[in-house]
Design a protein around this motif. Structure first.
Motif, PDB file in Angstrom:
ATOM      1  N   ASP A 132       0.757  -1.247  -0.109  1.00  0.00           N
ATOM      2  CA  ASP A 132      -0.015   0.217  -0.131  1.00  0.00           C
ATOM      3  C   ASP A 132       0.652   1.207  -0.213  1.00  0.00           C
ATOM      4  OD1 ASP A 132      -2.115  -1.625   0.118  1.00  0.00           O
ATOM      5  OD2 ASP A 132      -1.775  -1.913   2.338  1.00  0.00           O
ATOM      6  N   GLY A 133       1.801   1.506   0.565  1.00  0.00           N
ATOM      7  CA  GLY A 133       2.912   2.560   0.485  1.00  0.00           C
ATOM      8  C   GLY A 133       4.181   2.173   1.342  1.00  0.00           C
ATOM      9  N   GLY A 134       5.162   3.289   1.123  1.00  0.00           N
ATOM     10  CA  GLY A 134       6.367   3.139   1.453  1.00  0.00           C
ATOM     11  C   GLY A 134       6.769   4.377   2.339  1.00  0.00           C
ATOM     12  N   SER A 135       7.967   4.192   2.726  1.00  0.00           N
ATOM     13  CA  SER A 135       8.627   5.413   3.434  1.00  0.00           C
ATOM     14  C   SER A 135      10.175   5.307   3.308  1.00  0.00           C
ATOM     15  CB  SER A 135       8.379   5.332   4.907  1.00  0.00           C
ATOM     16  OG  SER A 135       8.857   4.187   5.636  1.00  0.00           O
ATOM     17  N   GLU A 136      10.893   6.364   3.157  1.00  0.00           N
ATOM     18  CA  GLU A 136      12.351   6.201   3.156  1.00  0.00           C
ATOM     19  C   GLU A 136      13.093   7.253   4.197  1.00  0.00           C
ATOM     20  OE1 GLU A 136      12.729   7.582  -1.315  1.00  0.00           O
ATOM     21  OE2 GLU A 136      14.999   7.620  -0.994  1.00  0.00           O
ATOM     22  N   HIS A 137      14.123   6.570   4.854  1.00  0.00           N
ATOM     23  CA  HIS A 137      14.880   7.227   5.785  1.00  0.00           C
ATOM     24  C   HIS A 137      16.354   7.018   5.631  1.00  0.00           C
ATOM     25  CE1 HIS A 137      10.842   6.297   7.895  1.00  0.00           C
ATOM     26  NE2 HIS A 137      10.965   5.252   7.158  1.00  0.00           N
ATOM     27  N   ASP A 179       4.496  -7.665   7.075  1.00  0.00           N
ATOM     28  CA  ASP A 179       4.530  -8.039   5.734  1.00  0.00           C
ATOM     29  C   ASP A 179       5.334  -6.853   4.906  1.00  0.00           C
ATOM     30  OD1 ASP A 179       2.560  -6.226   6.308  1.00  0.00           O
ATOM     31  OD2 ASP A 179       1.125  -7.176   4.832  1.00  0.00           O
ATOM     32  N   SER A 180       5.988  -6.045   5.618  1.00  0.00           N
ATOM     33  CA  SER A 180       6.576  -4.913   5.023  1.00  0.00           C
ATOM     34  C   SER A 180       8.107  -5.519   4.524  1.00  0.00           C
ATOM     35  CB  SER A 180       6.824  -3.535   5.677  1.00  0.00           C
ATOM     36  OG  SER A 180       8.184  -3.827   6.575  1.00  0.00           O
ATOM     37  N   ASN A 240       1.169   2.163  -6.154  1.00  0.00           N
ATOM     38  CA  ASN A 240       0.569   0.962  -6.853  1.00  0.00           C
ATOM     39  C   ASN A 240       1.533   0.257  -7.768  1.00  0.00           C
ATOM     40  OD1 ASN A 240      -1.809   1.282  -5.852  1.00  0.00           O
ATOM     41  ND2 ASN A 240      -2.584   2.882  -7.217  1.00  0.00           N
ATOM     42  N   ALA A 241       2.845   0.555  -7.435  1.00  0.00           N
ATOM     43  CA  ALA A 241       4.074  -0.100  -8.465  1.00  0.00           C
ATOM     44  C   ALA A 241       3.666  -1.840  -8.287  1.00  0.00           C
ATOM     45  CB  ALA A 241       5.109   0.282  -8.168  1.00  0.00           C
TER      46      ALA A 241
END
Lengths: 354, 354, 354, 354, 354
Positions: free
Chosen positions: E40-45, E60-61, E161-162
């Motif tokens: 559903d989505g992601g984040s970058e750190h 499940d990430s 949605n990739a």
């Protein structure tokens, strides 16, 4: 030729399965021809939509869909969706720098290979990538260009009661492959002519253009071998596969194609050896030539240098040179002028320089 | 030789299994000889129809059908129909550019290979394609030409009580193969003679014709190796096959042929190394020769150039040149003319140029 | 050496299994020596009939039959009949152009290989074919010549209580093979000496005889490698075989021989690389030499050519040449004669030609 | 280096298993060091008898016996007897011309390989044969020389609580092998320096000493590769073996050594390619140089030869030469002397010779 | 480039598993970027401690940890401890001279390979080692430098949605590998440009700088091939592995990467052949050039040498030389001066020297 090595990087960074035509744009539009045949008869159509193609899905008819020109990506994507083809396969079809290969996707078989044939009066070699999809009742061929390589097969399909028409898609695919390998074999005439003209030049008077010819042929052989060598694996892969799409009966024919491919690769190996041998003749001939030039120079110089020295002596202006006044000096010197070359010539002849 | 690389393309585009003779037409007609023998006796006939051949189908007799000259396509097609041979096999028989191979068709075995033997006083190598079909009671041989390669086998078959006649078609086929491999071995005499004459030329006075000889031998070796190498696979294929047409007893003989084939390919590898080595001797010899020529030129030029310079000095017409009037000038100069070469010769000898 | 490539064709056309000695006739008669030993003692005999040989068939004695000289075909045929040896094996024994090989005939094992050893003060390499038959209580060796290669084994057999004598025919055969491989290893001394003398010649003053030496060594290496390479397969075949004639205990010894064979083939590969490298040094040295000669010529010519031109000018007979009358012309010209070479020498030195 | 190819034959003829030291005698006596350790602590001793070694046979201690110098054959024989080692293994230990190999004798594993490391300021490569015997609680190492190659391992063993000491003989043997392969990797610095100095010489002024350097490096690479290549088989053999003497846990470490060995052999292949390329640069540079020399000679000669001819003409003494009396002849000739070279220079420049 | 062969020895002697960064220090600090995404989505750190990384262990990430710069050994060691990575793997990550390889450690897969891409306007090739760890929900990448090679993947991950985000770590790892192989393919443009510029130089006027260019390209090809060749084994190893970490669905994508790798290695083989061919053209061109220079020298010298000799004769000072007084001598001699060159030119033209 360069096309096969240069156009690869333009797709770098795109996600796999993205459908973009990579390669030289050889046709301005995509033409789709459908040949549908059963044991009893057949028909030939030019279509433009995928629905028309899917319409031939018949009870026991076999449908050959020939797609020429890869510019219309949409139609190829639609074929992929209609017949459930893996995106990577569609990508390979559109990407013209493929290495020849055979892949078994259970429901269909995928072949991709290069066609090579001499063109323009036998002076240029044409390269084209052809992809083949073998389904249970469909055969798809994707070609970069409209050309005549499959015309003999179309002609045979048109004949009533052709033995051909009683057999399945595997036999049709075999025929296509066989036609392509026959094109490879026809390159031999091209190579034979090229090598013969180089041989003639070597016997006559080799110069730097002969060297360029040798290198050009060698260069082309590198590309031809690179296209032909994976074909052995390809047909070998078909022979080893246990796909239900290829019947035992047809396997014998694929075995025959395999022999032809071996003959092609054998021939290319032979040509490579022969070109290597021509290059050595060239180098040895140049070396021989230089040797001969050196001999002439040496003979001239060694004969005249001592004579000129003698003339130098009697050209000096010393007051006390008794020979100058002696009457027979001049004739005697002439005798020397004749004797010295004679002696040297005899010596050189003994040394086998003349 | 060129025949094996040039005549391939003429059949391109024809459907597989089409029977056309592809290759040089070496005989004007097809001659069929039948040798039928049992343990107790045999007979020899020249026939012209397939019915006659089929007539020898006897209880326990073995029939060898030798077809020489491939021009009569009809009779070969009839043999194929009568004995139920696959069309691709018949095509391979008629097509003389085959790569040597062995194929097992359950009811019969198919061998095709090249015969090579020196001809015309040992100066030319003859090539011929021979196909062999091994059935349970028939052996067919198809040859391009009428020649003597199988004569020794015929002679042995004619002898009463020959060990030979007690054995099956597998042993007859072995004998044929063995005769062919013996022909290969006889090429060694031919090659030995060729290499020896080149070696002599190299020791004597190599010139560009020596180079041509080396390249000609090398060229022929390329073709011989190309014909011989697949023979290893061929006999290896027979050894690995579990066909009922070859008995265990005969397998030992095929193993022996296999050893001979290895010996042939070993010998060809050795010849290739030797030819490569001769080429290097040639190049080094030419290079040595040039070196020697250069030395002579250098010695002559370096000795006479300073002397000629000296004569030039005293040939000048200046009014004030005191040496010209001095009495001992001329004799002293002559001393120089002798001393300078002596010093230079000594220097060159120390440098090992002479 | 040539024998191994030239005598093959003389048997062409004969039926397989015909017993004829093919090869050079190296001995005038056949000598048969029998050594019969048990754990407790042994005896040595020279025999002349097969009956005598068969007479040693004892309870638990081991009998080594050494046949030297292959001229007496009858006795070898008789041995074959008495001990039930396959005709093809007998043929291979008599035919001295065999490729080294190992064959398992259930009742006996057959080995054939080449012995190579330096002879005549280490300047010539001797080749000999040796065949070995290993039965359960007999070992037969067939040699072309009478020589000393198996003498060390005979000596060990003569010693009472030798460890040797407690073991079977497999160990005896191993010892024979080991002795032969040791002969191969001794060729290394021969090769080392040959390469060292070439290296010395290259450092000193290489000429065309050096080239001939390099090529001769290379030529011999080709033959040695051809004899040695199949030995690896041979011993490998023994290691893989599950014949009851070779006990597990002895297998360790054969594994040791295998290592030695690998060492031999490794060494030959190394020698080949070294010879190739010597040839390149030779060519580069010749090329360097020529370069040096060219430099000397160029320096001499370029220094004196302009000077001679100057003398030419003032040797002309024009009436109006004011310099000729000027008093300082001649000394000034001499200054030029000294200055020009000095400038040129400086230039050449800067260019590193001197 | 030569030692590895020359000392083989001295044992020819002796029965297998005879213990004689074959190889250069590098130490005057044999020193035996024993390191005995358990998880809790360890001790280091120099011993001289086999009884002392056997005395360390403890409950769970691991004993590393390091034998340096192979001159004392008796003690090695005694070790063999005490620990039940096969005579062929002892023979291999004493014979320093071994090919690297791994052998599994159930009760113990046997490794033999070469150590190579640069010595004497990085200018010479040292070769040494090391044999390793791995038993369940003993590790024996047999070395030709006393040197420092295992010092880092000794140092690690001396540290209390070393991870090392908790593991078995398999890990100790791994550490030894790892130390040896690290020595191989250190040869890369040596090779890099050698190649760099050759590259510098090629850019500066290559002469025959450069050629000698290239050939020396090449020669050494031949020997290094010959020592290193079998190491791949050796470690591969350990990885494939299912000996109980090597635990699964340690296998991962051997896999790591295997990668290092692959890196070594890759590097040697790269060096070989680079040396080949340096040799070609050398040859091309020499050839370029000669070309330049030739050009200078040609320019000088072609400019002055016609001028000298002109001076020759007007140096002739014919009575009827009108030009000689003409006033402007001499200045006009000087104009020629300037014009001709200018034209020729222009021509040569256009031909890109200057 | 040299880095890959020179920095190996600095770790020699350390115990295995000791974590030290071996290689050039390309970044001053270590940057760790984490991309965590679900369907559903992601984040970058950007993170700095291992605790932060471990914090992303979610239901499940999928978490991609990109470590750039290998200077901070402590953090890499901490990652190893937290995720239970074998010390040898950590050692390989930090040691930048690795040979590309694939290893299956059950709980995770380890890949290490080289990235190559042209930099600085396409004139220099950059090398970088990348290690990838594939766990069930984490992918770690360790890079020597901060660069843009994975930017396209980051961009795709950012898209909502990739297709990408629905798949596991195996697909992410595939994408990384695919991006790297695409970089390899982009080297083809670089090589094509380099070869083309050499070809132009060869057609124009080859000199020693052309030779240097050829050798530089060749040198780089050696290193590229050395980096690329093991990649085939690497991907082949993935295809053969039966790890549960790679799903059947993704395997098809790895098969596609495998085809690309084959294409890369094919292309490098082709380039090698082409560079070899350019070198031969270079050598032949130089040789041709020298031949031409020699011809000019020979023509000049052989024409003028006899003429100069004639002038020498009539420059002599003998009293009795009747020709000197004859009126037509001088004009006749001029006729000779014109005739002799004409005859010689005709002769040389017939010999095709002009």
């Amino acid at each position: 030729m360069a096309a096969s090595t240069t156009t690869v990087s333009s797709k770098a960074g795109l996600p796999p399965g993205t459908l973009v035509h990579v390669g030289e744009r050889l046709e301005s539009e995509t033409r789709i021809t459908v040949i549908d045949y059963t044991r009893d008869g057949g028909s030939e159509h030019t279509v433009s939509t995928v629905e028309e193609i899917a319409g031939f899905r018949g009870a026991d008819s076999i449908t050959w869909v020939n797609v020429e020109g890869l510019v219309n990506v949409a139609v190829i994507e639609a074929i992929g969706q209609e017949f459930d083809i893996h995106p990577l396969v569609l990508e390979d079809i559109l990407h013209t720098g493929q290495r020849p290969k055979f892949e078994d996707y259970d429901d269909y078989l995928f072949l991709v290979f290069k066609v090579m044939y001499p063109a323009h009066g036998g002076e240029v070699v044409n390269y084209e990538q052809v992809s083949v999809l073998i389904l249970s009742d469909y055969v798809f061929t994707f070609k970069e260009k409209r050309d005549a390589i499959f015309d003999s097969i179309k002609a045979r399909l048109r004949k009533p009661n052709a033995h051909f028409r009683k057999l399945g898609t595997d036999y049709l695919a075999y025929s296509l492959l066989d036609a392509v390998v026959d094109q490879y074999l026809s390159l031999q005439d091209y190579m034979d002519a090229a090598l013969e003209s180089i041989e003639d030049a070597l016997l006559d008077e080799p110069d730097s253009s002969t060297l360029m010819s040798i290198q050009r042929v060698r260069h082309e052989l590198i590309f031809m071998r690179r296209s032909a060598a994976p074909l052995r694996e390809l047909v070998g892969g078909i022979l080893r596969s246990d796909s239900e799409l290829i019947s035992d009966h047809t396997m014998i024919y694929y075995r025959d194609v395999y022999d032809h491919v071996l003959r092609v690769t054998d021939a290319f190996d032979t040509y490579r050896d022969m070109v290597g041998s021509l290059l050595e003749i060239y180098n040895s001939t140049i070396s021989n030539h230089m040797n001969e030039v050196m001999k002439v120079l040496t003979v001239f110089a060694t004969i005249f240098i001592p004579l000129t020295f003698l003339t130098g002596i009697y050209g000096m202006n010393f007051e006390y040179m008794p020979e100058l006044k002696w009457k027979w000096s001049y004739p005697l010197l002439w005798a020397c002028f004749l004797l010295i070359p004679a002696v040297l010539m005899f010596y050189f002849r003994k040394k086998k320089w003349l």
